[in-house]
Write an enzyme that holds these catalytic residues in place. Sequence first.
Site, mmCIF file in Angstrom:
data_model
loop_
_atom_site.group_PDB
_atom_site.id
_atom_site.type_symbol
_atom_site.label_atom_id
_atom_site.label_comp_id
_atom_site.label_asym_id
_atom_site.label_seq_id
_atom_site.Cartn_x
_atom_site.Cartn_y
_atom_site.Cartn_z
ATOM 1 C CG ASN A 59 -1.974 1.038 1.148
ATOM 2 O OD1 ASN A 59 -1.784 2.070 0.515
ATOM 3 N ND2 ASN A 59 -3.090 0.780 1.797
ATOM 4 C CG ASP A 60 3.029 2.504 -3.664
ATOM 5 O OD1 ASP A 60 3.960 1.937 -3.081
ATOM 6 O OD2 ASP A 60 2.847 2.436 -4.894
ATOM 7 C CB CYS A 61 -1.599 5.523 0.051
ATOM 8 S SG CYS A 61 -1.609 5.867 -1.706
#
Length: 827
Positions: free
Chosen positions: A486-488
């Site tokens: 989850n890059d965020c």
Amino acid sequence: MKFGYFDDPSREYVITQPDTPLPWINYLGSEAYFGLISNTAGGYSFYKDARLRRLTRYRYNNSPLDMGGRYLYLRDNNTGKYWSPTWMPTCVKLDEYECRHGQGYTVITSKLNGIKSSARYFVPLGESLEIWQMTLTNESASESDLSLFSAIEFCLWDANDDATNFQRNYSIGQVEVADDVIYHKTEYRERRDHFAYFACSEKLAGFDTMRETFQGAYHGWNEPCVVDSGKSGNSIANGWQPIGSHHVKVHLKAGEQKQVIFILGYQENPKEDKFDPPGSQIINKKRAKQALEKYLLPVNADKAFADLREYWTTLLGKMQVTTPDEHTNRMVNIWNAYQCMVTFNMSRSASYFESGIGRGMGFRDSNQDLLGFVHMIPGRARERILDIAATQLKDGGAFHQYQPLTKRGNNDVGSGFNDDPLWLVLGVAAYIKESGDWSILEEPVQYENEPGTESPLYEHLQRSIQYTLDRLGPNNLPLIGRADWNDCLNLNCFSDTPGQSFQTTTNKDGKVAESVFIAGLFVLACSEMKGLAEHYVERQKSNVGHLTFDVRPSTFYTNAAAGMEKTAWAAGWDGDWFRRAYDDFGHVLGSKENTEGRIFIEPQGICVMAGLGVENGNAVKALNSVAEHLATPHGIVLQQPAFSQYYLHLGEISSYPPGYKENAGIFCHTNPWIMIAEAVVGRGDKAFDYYKRINPSAREEISELHKCEPYVYAQMIAGRDAATHGEAKNSWLTGTAAWNYVAITQYILGICPSLDGLEINPVIPEKWDGFKATRKYRGVTYHITVTNPKHVCKGVEKVMVNGRQVEGSLICAEKGAGEVNVEVVMG
Ligand code: BGC
Ligand code: NOJ
């Protein structure tokens, strides 16, 4: 509401009205030369790299959204009326319109005032050019006097520079026009050894290469002055905006038909052979002319098209299924497989949502993309793996992205996404399971593309595993670094500056924030390494008698996985589901203790896939929690409750309005992990139910809500907290493609390549009577018939291979066995 229909026998989606809710696009090209094309002929082309070698210009987020592309205009010279046979850009109402998107080609057919036109766009295999084959038929009762104009706008190669550096770019544009062919040669005189050419099969009545002349300074593509007047300006661009436009006069008697071919191509010349005559500044056109001589002839263009169709028949023929569900059949047999090829080729670089200048190839993305592609062309997956691995860092870490043209790690984005290296293990394992090619493990591969640093690929994998072990946090869970899958989820970022990139801004070198997701992924990667280690040690002993490099025993991985599992139960289990992470303050996330972000989808999927909780019942508990808290009719949302405000310590995830993207959107990539997890615990009905919820074909009926193409997956469907719940965005380039392909083919239909052969272990809906499949695997064609007389979800009672019963459900025919019949009886 639908905007078209599936034509499955032709393997096409047929769009029957041009004003689809969003541009519905397709891709041209399969290896080096690529194009994006919408249902109204919008889009652009590039050679290998959408950022660095852009052939034609495209303005993203334009108004209207899709303006600019491979445009054609027809003008009735008797009345002066003109229209676009692909509807855009003139938007003149057509009597008939149809767009057929197929694998690597698009055909747009229309009719107005008795003139039928059919434009077929494709890239021949192995060539760096695209063909537009335009067939015009006069279906009216009278003779017609038509003008046909083409129009493209050249990009000055580097798409980023092209869109920003106008003080230079308005002065550098250069073209040549010779023998009716338009050559775009900006910067050719200095450091570029490549140019573009745009040619037509017919004698020209005129041409243009200056946009201002063609359009008029205050007109748009929808009302170009040249088309309006019916007379080209024969303009030669010096700076400003070079374009390519041909003008062909076409006289058609009633009933008469004519084909006009346009070719847009890319050509590289050897440095020493750039100019003709040598010493001049004139392009050497020899090589381009050879291609033109061939493909401007309809017979050769037709042959190239037939070859392309045949190529796809062969590729898709690697796996074909007949199940009781038509949406499954067409996605598996055609569209999902096709999307897997596109994501393999493009990674996340160029779509109608990815601008081609933002991202190169992702380390984690490309490794996942090949999971759904490897069976089609294992050789290309092999090459890709070696390219990716060569960007790995010596400490086992990874550049998050690399540029396809240079194949080097992208310094702007850097490294430190702590899940990245583990995906390499999954990618390599999938390749060996498919191909049986163990030699890849011995390939010498550099680190950071540095000559002299070569080590066998196997050692890269060992370092991937070690990378996690070297970075454990206070709970012994893996440190998250910049982010995991989850890059965020940016737990070390603390960004309070507007516009700062969450992905690239300097992070804290955090030694506290941990990821339960990486723990699950680590266990999964260890089980793959265990398999590789066992086999590899054996193979080395029997073939060579000694190991050529240090191979850790398989027990190392069993122990490492067991240790991580223990930690996961101690710090990662919340009682009814797996937790998500610990933040920089050591506070838990994805737990009942939280008021927002209490439960996340990712750890439920990955941990169960890794086998956690399958025996003690916790896997089922976690999946029941997913059903209770996260499932919606449009798919499973990423987390709940959505974050209602921006949280400095959580980063980008809380920057999105609730229900969108990673903040509780239906982030489709993660849904197949739950399908797989449901299959792992044997619940075929649930697995298939989730599969159907996001299957784009099954959502075709609600196209006005879904908005994106009904033939490919989108990255995201707005979640239940969003005002537009059910609306999809970011179609085409998403790991959703590969993972759904894996979920349906390997886990639900249960035809799963393993190191030792093909495992057949279906986990299907109870009510199914069975299904059939053809799978080409390691040179053998398996015709598989599964019957389900007792109507179970799971369980194999009997397996017959060529009429003889075998033990277990592993099928492994000898190479050269040809066609093998497999009957599986569930029960
Ligand atoms: C998106 C992520 C994506 C990341 C890549 C973010 O804005 O929400 O889905 O992975 O950008 O850079
Ligand atoms: C899209 C990115 O391409 C992928 O790498 C990432 O895992 C997901 N977004 C989730 O953030």
